[in-house]
Structure formats: C-alpha cells, structure tokens
Enzyme design. Structure first.
Site, PDB file in Angstrom:
ATOM      1  N   ASP A 138       0.866  -1.179   0.000  1.00  0.00           N
ATOM      2  CA  ASP A 138       0.000   0.000   0.000  1.00  0.00           C
ATOM      3  C   ASP A 138       0.897   1.221   0.000  1.00  0.00           C
ATOM      4  O   ASP A 138       2.013   1.198  -0.507  1.00  0.00           O
ATOM      5  CB  ASP A 138      -0.876  -0.043   1.274  1.00  0.00           C
ATOM      6  CG  ASP A 138      -2.172   0.749   1.138  1.00  0.00           C
ATOM      7  OD1 ASP A 138      -2.086   1.938   0.829  1.00  0.00           O
ATOM      8  OD2 ASP A 138      -3.246   0.177   1.352  1.00  0.00           O
ATOM      9  N   HIS A 213      -3.637   6.748   2.847  1.00  0.00           N
ATOM     10  CA  HIS A 213      -4.363   5.491   2.673  1.00  0.00           C
ATOM     11  C   HIS A 213      -3.704   4.349   3.446  1.00  0.00           C
ATOM     12  O   HIS A 213      -4.375   3.576   4.148  1.00  0.00           O
ATOM     13  CB  HIS A 213      -4.442   5.153   1.185  1.00  0.00           C
ATOM     14  CG  HIS A 213      -5.282   3.970   0.853  1.00  0.00           C
ATOM     15  ND1 HIS A 213      -4.798   2.672   0.875  1.00  0.00           N
ATOM     16  CD2 HIS A 213      -6.571   3.862   0.471  1.00  0.00           C
ATOM     17  CE1 HIS A 213      -5.758   1.836   0.523  1.00  0.00           C
ATOM     18  NE2 HIS A 213      -6.848   2.531   0.273  1.00  0.00           N
ATOM     19  N   SER A 565     -11.453  -0.847   0.676  1.00  0.00           N
ATOM     20  CA  SER A 565     -10.115  -0.655   1.250  1.00  0.00           C
ATOM     21  C   SER A 565     -10.171  -0.657   2.766  1.00  0.00           C
ATOM     22  O   SER A 565      -9.246  -1.128   3.437  1.00  0.00           O
ATOM     23  CB  SER A 565      -9.520   0.686   0.792  1.00  0.00           C
ATOM     24  OG  SER A 565      -8.861   0.579  -0.432  1.00  0.00           O
TER      25      SER A 565
END
Length: 758
Positions: A138, A213, A565
């Site tokens: 990620d 994120h 996610s």
C-alpha cells in the site's frame, strides 16, 4: 504521377508505423512460474539470457531494459519491451505493467471485541499477536512501539529509510519497510524528478506515507490504542486496530497515479523472503479482471499462499453485479458492510419537516435560507432573436441552455450562476456511480455564493463527506420529499412563498437503524472467471471508518473514509488474532474459519454469499483448482513445481474444498463434495441444518458428523435437485449449517439452473 505519389506516401506511413512499433516500448512482467531449487544467481542469469535473446544478442540493451528480477517466491522479471519482443517470450505468461487502484474505531466495538490493546476474547489466548507480522502492500503508516518486546528473530526484512527529507525510520512496531517505484517510473518517465520534491510531497522517495491510505488501513488492522481519536469532533473516544500488538511490515507500491504490477510483484517477492505471516492489499484491478496468471495480484498471492502466507484483499468499489475483482480462490476477498454508527446532519424544512442526511461537517448554517434546485441556478444563456414581428429562439441556444442546465444539476465546476445561487441552499445530484467528487460539488456551490447544499445520491447516500460548506447527502426518497416541498411552495394557485431550509452540524448517532448491511458501492459477485468460486468471500465494516492518517496529508492525524479498502484490514486484523491463537494453521484453515463463522442472511439476490465477520466465533470454527479450470500439465508444473499430472477426468471446479458451496448451471441436479477438519473438541457431533434455496431440493449425506479426535477429517456430500417449480432464471440462495452443542459453522449455498431446465 499523382498516383505514384500517393503510393509513396502510403509506403512511408506504413514504414514509419513499423518503426514506431519496433522502438515503442513499455514495461512488461514476464512470469516464469514457481521456484525450481535454482540459486538466486542462476535465476537472474537465465532472466538476463532471455532479455539478450529478444534484444538481438545485445547485452547492453538487455541491461538497460531490465526493471526487476523476481527470485524469492517465484521466478520472473520486469523489463521494458516492445510488443513484438513481449510476444516472442515463450514463458507461462507475459502481461503489461498495468495500473491498479486503491479501493478507497467504533467498528471493532460493533464487531464484539474489547476496547483495550490486549483484546482478550474469553477462552482464547490472543496475546501472541507480537509474534504475528502483517505486511501491507500500500502506502505506509507510522506507529509507536512503547512496551513492545524485541522483534522476532525469524524476521529477515530490512528497513529502507529512503531520502533524508522524508524523516522515516522503523521501530519494534514497524519492523520492516521497503518502497518500489521502478514500475511507476517506467510508465511515467517524467515522474522521477518529482519523487521527493517540494512540488509533490506525496511522492516521497521512501516508505513514508504522505497520501494517508496506508496509514488508515494499517492502523485499522494493527494500530496501537489511542485514547482521544476523533475527526472534527465526531466519533470521539478511544480506538485501536484489530490486532494492536501485531508487527507491521511496509511495502510501499502506490504513488500518486496508482500502483503498478511490476512494483506489486516485487513487493510480493520480498515479503515472501522477509517472513510475513499475512499480506493485506486494499487495491486491485478494474473489472473485468484478466485470467489468473496474467494478473499480478493473483500471481503474487498464489506464491505467497504456497509459502504459508494468507493474502487478504479488497473486492473493489464498482458496486455492480459481477464487478468483483481479486477473484482467485487462494486469497481472501472482502466486501464492505456498515456498522450501527451514522454521522447525521439534519435538514429542517420551512414546514417543520426534519430529514436526516449524512455529513462530516462540524459547522452548520446559522439561519434559514431559500432552497432551490441547482438546475435553476445554471450559468447558461437563452438568446432571443427578432425575426420580423415574432421573437424566436435559435436551436443552438436551446441546446446550450439545456446542456448547461444539465451540468448545473450536478453542480459541476463553473456551471452555476452566482447571481442566482448567492445566499441560497442548492439541491445537487450525484450522477449514478460516477467518479464525480462530492467535495468538489460543495466547493462549486461555495464559489457561486451558495450557503448550503443538499446532495441527492441514489446509490451511495450513506457515505459521509467533509463538505466545504454546510451540506448533507440524502437518498432518492428523502430527495423527492424535499423537491415536493419546494414545488408546493412554488404552486401557482397559492400565494408564492420562498421555500426555506436549515442544515445542522453533523453529530454521531449510534444504533439509529439496523446493521449490518452490505454497502451499495461494494463490488458484487458472481465471479466472472470461475462462477463456482464465489466472491467476495466475506464482508466487514467499510463505511465511514475512523482510523489514523498521515500528518503529511492535509495536516491531520485521523480521517474517516469509506470503501472496501477499509473493510479489508478488518479481516486482516481478525486473521492476525487467529494466527496468534493457532500459529500452525495454514492460510486455508484461517480463511475457512473466517468464512464459515461469518454471520449474515441468505436471500439477497446481489450479495448472498457474504456474511459479516464475528470475531469471537472465528476462534472456534469447530483438488486441485488449476486442473479444474483447465490449465495443462506443463503450465501447472511451471507454476506450482508439482510434477503430478492432473487426474482424468479433471475434478469440476465446484469440488474445490471451498467454504462456499456453489452449483452453477445445473441440469436437473448436481452433487458436491466437501471435507472438513475438526479443530474443536476432540469428541464432538455436528448436525446439519439446511435452509434450501427456493425451488431447489437439498440433501446432505451424512446428516451428522461424528468426530472422535482433534484434526480428524470427514467428507460429506451436498446434493441439489431442481424442484417441480424451479426458481426463476438467475441465482437462488440458501445455507448449510453444522451445529454442535457449543459451536456452529455455516456455508452459503448458491444455485443457478441451466436455461434448458427451466
């Protein structure tokens, strides 16, 4: 003469096109299969020989084209090649370096886990989390390591600090960190100078996360306890990840434009060597997904699973039926569900009606204001032209007026007239499941002088957004009610009075409606590659999730996001708890425990095979796929290293020992075999309880599973037959549960009947 000139020009164009194809190159992934016992040096030497061959014997060109070599968990490489060179490779598969997209607190309380870091579940010792290492492919998080013991000695990973300006380092919580940008730079050559520059701080050339994120997903799965977490005063209180004492290993593959296959496979290859226990990927391809061994995530996860690593992935945010991605049966694919928490922003209409919308705004309106549809505030024009004594309108003017009016309905940039919008609340619309930014709509209204916005979103009305002005999102029914109020006030038979409204600040509400339910944005099955393997496997909270955020992104430490996610790391955290209690369990065993103890209801025609995780139940959950889907012996041997040929005839895909049971396109009937392993009490009896799909008769043999020892395996057969009144065309859903005195496991049943049988 003219004719010969045309032919000469045509010849020149064809020649130039050929030259362009020859010299135009891009990054390709060349996949050679599983490890064969060769040394790393020997694998790299063979990779180099393949590159020399396609570059006409030139070692220099081969060296310049090389991007990555993969040799730890599988064999292959990434290189810059022309289309012709890629086609010339006689290997398992060659595929372009495609871009993958990211699938973008209280949720753990809702799922039944305790609030402290120990996270003890009665009857189970989960403090072994500190020996579980979770890898995140990620962007990257940063967490403290107070009172954490030394890093496990089996860990082989490294900590890449990257450029000094990123100020990144590892500790006993983040035990390893790597970053990968060669695949990204190979596709976007002009991006290299921006990496680490002040122009693009999100492009730190290091494992540091400045996009947010990765911090969000990692903290959801394994973040340490924080006593005072909130977002703009909402959802305030203590929060922590699912396995807060587990270690984190970071593999940063995602940059401003996305995550590229060559980088993702390099991360998988290193993670296998480093010794992670679980890999979590909140990213994936756009649907429809390509075949399993032309998809980087499928390839990487296959070899991770063969090395004992569970791979957890998100299903995607497209929402439509059949849009699920990350479809391989060797990974655990997660859809998004809700919790019982809402961020409510109430709308008060002039007639006293109160309507609950969703928002993350801490500030509301201070006084009521006139409310109008945004289409009434369009920035278009309507030119009148005199023709004799009659005033008419040109068709083009009418077209432009309607066209701009359409844009203003959706409050797109520069579509609103400031004179008409100033001081008013505008009703805007979201165009289906589009990529339009809801935040940008509120900015467009603000720039036009509006004081508030009501956004009608028929599909994703429950996603809370931090708008730039007082605003709230509502669904179609509430939107129609607001529009009806406006029309009543504007009626020509009664005295004209301006309709008014007031939007209040958002506040946190618990238990306002039944939960959980699967979100509209979560991509749905069935599996577009192998319908017998149902995807997604399970659902977890993915709506309005509060978690950590990188301070480098928007100068804040916490954020609320929605998406699969956010659901994926919830399952990753649960998997880490299972691994802590049962360190010897295989990825398949952990996956089966999670899937068969998920709670949910059958009968939803778009998402029937999804149950919501139930962590306390997970810890007591009480054929060869490649042959089944048609891979030949040579390919299977290259991929797996297994020389055993496929049995003849190959077993059907539905007999893969998968927790979900699917009989697809049956004609009259079908029988499916499953084998279960006792991991509960040594002596126990489980009895079958069937909820048959409508129009389908279901028989289970035997009806009871009698175990006499731990680890004992017993097979059972589920037989389906079409009833006298078969189901309508499509899928039909039910469930099979096995119940003992103190435990229950459940498998969804999914049946579709061939059209000839209807």
């Amino acid at each position: 003469m003219a004719s010969s000139g045309v032919w000469w020009m045509l010849f020149l164009l064809i020649t130039m096109a050929g030259i362009t194809r020859s010299f135009c190159s891009q990054v390709y992934v060349v996949y050679l299969g599983g490890k064969t016992g060769e040394s790393q040096e020997e694998v790299m030497r063979k990779n180099h020989q393949l590159l020399i061959a396609v570059h006409g014997g030139s070692e220099e060109l081969a060296r310049e084209s090389h991007v990555y070599s993969y040799s730890n968990g599988f064999r292959g490489f990434a290189a810059k090649l022309s289309e012709e060179q890629a086609k010339a490779m006689a290997v398992v598969s060659v595929f372009p370096n495609l871009r993958r997209q990211l699938h973008t607190t209280h949720s753990w309380d809702f799922m039944g886990l305790a609030t402290d870091e120990a996270m003890e579940i009665p009857g189970f010792f989960t403090k072994n989390q500190e020996n579980v290492i979770i890898g995140f492919i990620d962007t990257v998080p940063s967490f403290h390591d107070n009172q954490m013991p030394p890093v496990p000695t089996r860990w082989k990973g490294v900590c890449q600090a990257g450029e000094a300006s990123s100020n990144f380092s590892c500790n006993r919580k983040i035990v390893g960190a790597r970053y990968y940008s060669s695949g990204f730079v190979g596709e976007m050559p002009n991006s290299e100078p921006l990496l680490g520059s002040d122009i693009s701080p999100a492009q730190y050339k290091s494992p540091r996360d400045s996009a947010g994120h990765g911090s969000h997903t990692a903290s959801t799965a394994a973040g340490r306890f924080v006593s005072d977490m909130d977002f703009n005063g909402l959802a305030s209180g203590g929060a922590r990840g699912g396995a807060p004492l587990a270690r984190i290993a970071v593999y940063k593959t995602c940059w401003s434009s996305g995550c590229y296959d060559a980088d993702i496979l390099a991360a998988f290859d290193d993670a296998i060597r480093d010794g992670v226990d679980i890999l979590s990927l909140s990213l994936g391809p756009d649907p429809p997904q390509g075949n399993y061994f032309s998809d980087a995530i499928s390839v990487g996860s296959f070899h991770a699973a063969s090395h004992g690593i569970l791979v957890v992935s998100s299903v995607g945010n497209v929402g439509a039926k059949g849009s699920a991605t990350n479809l391989a049966p060797w990974m655990l694919t997660v859809g998004a569900g809700s919790t019982d928490r809402d961020f409510a922003s109430y709308i008060l209409l002039g007639d006293g009606t109160r309507i609950m919308g969703e928002s993350l705004n801490a500030v509301g309106m201070t006084a009521t204001a006139t409310i109008i549809p945004a289409s009434h505030a369009n920035a278009g024009y309507f030119t009148r032209i005199k023709r004799g004594e009659q005033k008419t309108y040109r068709f083009i003017d009418l077209f432009i007026y309607l066209f701009i009016g359409f844009f203003s309905t959706f409050c797109l940039e520069s579509s609103l007239n400031q004179t008409k919008a100033r001081g008013k609340v505008l009703i805007c619309r979201q165009a289906g499941r589009s990529s339009e930014s809801k935040l940008a709509k509120s900015t467009a209204v603000k720039n036009a002088g509006g004081v508030g916005m009501i956004l009608i979103d028929e599909l994703d009305k429950d996603i809370a957004v931090p708008f730039t002005i007082p605003a709230a999102t509502v669904g179609k029914r509430d939107g129609d009610q607001i529009l009806s109020y406006i029309n009543r006030k504007k009626g020509f038979l009664c005295r004209r009075r301006e309709p008014r409204s007031l939007i209040f600040p958002a506040r946190t509400i618990i238990g306002s409606r039944p939960a959980p339910w699967v979100t509209a944005f979560s991509s749905k099955g069935p599996n577009s590659l192998t319908p017998e393997i149902l995807k997604p496997d399970v659902a977890a909270p993915g709506l309005n999730i509060l978690a950590a955020w990188s301070p480098a992104a928007q100068q804040m430490s916490f954020n609320i996001l929605s998406g699969t996610s956010m659901a994926c790391p919830h399952v990753t955290g649960i998997a880490a708890l299972i691994k802590a209690v049962y360190p010897s369990w295989s990825p398949s065993a952990i996956k089966s425990a999670i899937m068969t103890t998920a709670r949910g209801k059958a009968g939803d025609p778009l998402r029937p095979w999804v149950g919501l995780l139930d962590p306390p139940r997970v810890l007591n959950p009480g054929l060869d796929f490649l042959c089944a889907v048609g891979y030949d012996n040579k390919t299977r041997h290259l991929v797996t290293g297994n020389v055993r040929p496929c049995p003849q005839p190959s077993p059907p895909a539905h007999n893969l020992n998968y927790p979900a049971i699917a009989a697809i396109d049956i004609k009259g009937g079908a029988s499916i075999i499953r084998t279960v392993t006792n991991v509960g009490s040594p002596r126990s009896i489980y009895r079958s309880v069937v909820s048959p799909p409508p129009g389908i008769s279901v028989t289970v043999v035997p009806t009871a599973l009698v175990f006499t020892s731990y680890g004992q395996r017993i097979s059972f057969t589920v037989s389906f037959s079409v009833a006298a009144r078969p189901p309508a065309e499509g899928y039909s859903f039910g469930s099979l549960s096995w119940r003992s005195a103190d435990a229950e496991v459940r498998s969804p049943l999914i049946v579709s009947v061939a059209s000839s049988s209807l």
